[in-house]
Design a protein around this motif. Structure first.
Motif, short mmCIF file in Angstrom:
data_model
loop_
_atom_site.label_atom_id
_atom_site.label_comp_id
_atom_site.label_asym_id
_atom_site.label_seq_id
_atom_site.Cartn_x
_atom_site.Cartn_y
_atom_site.Cartn_z
N MET A 194 0.82 -1.20 0.00
CA MET A 194 0.00 0.00 0.00
C MET A 194 0.86 1.26 0.00
SD MET A 194 -2.96 -1.16 -0.30
CE MET A 194 -3.83 0.39 -0.13
N MET A 195 2.00 1.20 0.70
CA MET A 195 2.90 2.35 0.73
C MET A 195 3.46 2.65 -0.66
SD MET A 195 6.43 2.91 2.92
CE MET A 195 5.62 2.76 4.51
N MET A 196 3.79 1.59 -1.42
CA MET A 196 4.35 1.78 -2.75
C MET A 196 3.31 2.31 -3.72
SD MET A 196 7.51 1.11 -2.37
CE MET A 196 8.09 1.14 -4.06
N THR A 197 2.05 1.86 -3.61
CA THR A 197 1.01 2.32 -4.54
C THR A 197 0.41 3.66 -4.10
OG1 THR A 197 -0.58 0.92 -3.35
CG2 THR A 197 0.40 0.02 -5.35
N ASN A 198 -0.11 3.71 -2.88
CA ASN A 198 -0.82 4.91 -2.41
C ASN A 198 0.09 5.96 -1.81
OD1 ASN A 198 -3.19 3.71 -3.19
ND2 ASN A 198 -3.68 2.93 -1.16
N GLY A 199 1.35 5.57 -1.52
CA GLY A 199 2.30 6.51 -0.96
C GLY A 199 3.24 7.03 -2.03
N PHE A 200 4.32 6.27 -2.27
CA PHE A 200 5.33 6.71 -3.25
C PHE A 200 4.73 6.84 -4.65
CE2 PHE A 200 8.11 4.68 0.00
CZ PHE A 200 8.87 5.81 0.31
N GLY A 201 3.89 5.90 -5.05
CA GLY A 201 3.29 5.96 -6.39
C GLY A 201 2.41 7.18 -6.56
N ALA A 202 1.60 7.47 -5.54
CA ALA A 202 0.71 8.63 -5.61
C ALA A 202 1.49 9.93 -5.69
CB ALA A 202 -0.22 8.64 -4.39
N VAL A 203 2.56 10.03 -4.90
CA VAL A 203 3.39 11.24 -4.92
C VAL A 203 4.05 11.39 -6.28
CG1 VAL A 203 5.46 12.33 -3.96
CG2 VAL A 203 3.79 11.26 -2.43
#
Length: 461
Positions: A350-359
């Motif tokens: 979730m961090m990779m998709t909604n965190g780093f990916g979103a940024v």
């Protein structure tokens, strides 16, 4: 009162308070304030920034010190207060920080709502696998309801969208204190390190080539996930600047059209077990990636006239693009990691998709749209050609006046008018999604064996 009904109300409201503004904030940003795309990219990235640390931090607080339902209520009351204040902000810089604060309060409540549901169902000896999905689907329905209310009340480009969300968030915050009690779990008998408590041990998975590749592609696809949330509604609304489409149903009810995406989401989720069993995790993820290619490509060539079917089909395809990757990706993590780090590995996904990916997606897309896809028109003839109308068209003349521009005798404007080239924007997103899909297909090796099929069935059953 029946606990499942109470949790259903919570789920409905949880996503209502997000859906009231998430799809329409771009209209508020560009049409009401006229601020630029790079700044808007930063605004949308606040969700990613908040997702990098707040869910983990609030999870620790709920595990150790405060009842989950009380913390959930406090966060929603704080979120409501910030939403009420947003319309008072008059600068892009101030808007960034107030939205970041709002996201710091809201983003942890998504995982907290799941925890409250799981805890409440388990404590009453109910079947989580059977009983939770019908509760969660009401969250998507709440999101759709909020979009419809925002559109039908004429709030999609104004401050009222934040007031609608704020009132609902305050009501949810108060309601939360009546939910079943979810006391802190406190420390377990087994001692754990700070790294384990923070769920950081899952980062060791990057030492595994296949897992590292999966997480990297998750980040790149996470960037794509944000694009239609950011720009979908403002893209449809922009057809009002084209005389032949100005009075179309799509322009008047753009948010309702966009809600087809969420309706599709609720339907495609039911098809996932069939696709996973027949095609396997890798192929389902590939189907999702190529669905993103279709989502963007259909938007590129769609219009409210003879291209309306493309817009509608794009919204239908969204359900497959969103659900298939998120759920198959989650199942890949579940069936490919050791039990002791599964929860933290899911958090990393979730961090990779909604965190780093979103940024990544928010910041890069905002900059690119400003730099490459915002056109400057200095004459009546040039803008008439772009929107496909005669220079003397009354609607076009009215649009030019609304920009505060005067027309000289030679047909040139007193100052340039800026308009976004949405076709090229969506085509660029299409190419991006296609490159990610092809690279994933070539480099990510994962066989659909009988053993893996049984593992998937065990999770889904």
């Amino acid at each position: 009162m029946n606990v499942k009904f109470r949790l259903t109300v919570m789920s409905f409201m949880q996503f209502f308070v997000w859906g009231a503004w998430l799809i329409t904030i771009a209209n508020y940003w560009f049409n009401t304030n006229g601020w630029d795309g790079t700044q808007f990219g930063a605004i949308f990235a606040t969700m990613g920034f908040a997702s990098l640390f707040m869910p983990t931090l609030m999870g620790i607080v709920a595990d150790k010190w405060i009842n989950a339902e009380r913390l959930y209520g406090i966060l929603h009351l704080c979120y409501a207060a910030v939403l009420f204040y947003i319309p008072q902000i008059s600068t892009p810089h101030g808007f960034f920080w107030i939205m970041f604060l709002a996201m710091c309060f809201y983003m942890p409540t998504i995982s907290l709502s799941n925890s409250i549901s799981y805890n409440s169902l388990k404590s009453r000896l109910l079947d989580v696998v059977k009983d939770f999905p019908p509760i969660r689907v009401w969250g998507t329905i709440g999101f759709i309801a909020a979009m419809w209310i925002t559109n039908l009340t004429g709030s999609k480009a104004g401050a009222n969208q934040f007031y609608i969300a704020g009132i609902a968030a305050a009501a949810l915050g108060i309601y939360s204190f009546t939910l079943p009690k979810c006391p802190p779990a406190n420390l377990s008998a087994e001692k754990s390190t700070l790294v384990q408590k923070l769920g950081l041990e899952s980062f060791r998975l990057f030492a595994n080539y296949k897992m590292a590749l999966f997480f990297i592609f998750s980040m790149f696809l996470g960037g794509a996930l944000q694009l239609t949330n950011m720009y979908g509604d403002v893209f449809l609304d922009a057809f009002k600047d084209f005389p032949r489409y100005a009075d179309s149903f799509v322009v008047k009810y753009s948010t309702i059209i966009m809600s087809i995406s969420q309706i599709s989401e609720t339907l495609f989720i039911l098809a996932i077990p069939f696709f996973l069993k027949r095609f396997g995790i890798k192929n389902v993820m590939l189907i999702a990636m190529f669905a993103w290619v279709l989502r963007f490509g259909l938007f590129a060539y769609g219009n409210p006239g003879n291209g309306l079917w493309m817009i509608v089909l794009s919204c239908i395809v969204y359900g497959m693009a969103f659900d298939f990757f998120n759920i198959s990706g989650s199942l890949f993590v579940e069936t490919s990691t050791a039990p002791k780090i599964r929860s933290s590995a899911q958090g990393l996904f979730m961090m990779m998709t909604n965190g780093f990916g979103a940024v990544f997606g928010s910041l890069l897309s905002g900059w690119m749209i400003d730099r490459f896809f915002t056109k400057s028109f200095g004459s009546l003839q040039s803008i008439a050609t772009f929107v496909g109308s005669e220079p003397s068209n009354n609607h076009l003349q009215s649009f030019i006046k609304q920009q505060g521009v005067t027309i000289a005798n030679n047909g040139f404007f007193s100052q340039p008018i800026l308009m976004k080239d949405w076709r090229d924007i969506w085509l660029t997103f299409t190419i991006y999604a296609l490159i990610v899909a092809v690279l994933f297909m070539v480099f990510f090796k994962h066989k659909h064996t009988e053993e893996r099929e049984k593992a998937i069935e065990a999770v889904l059953s």
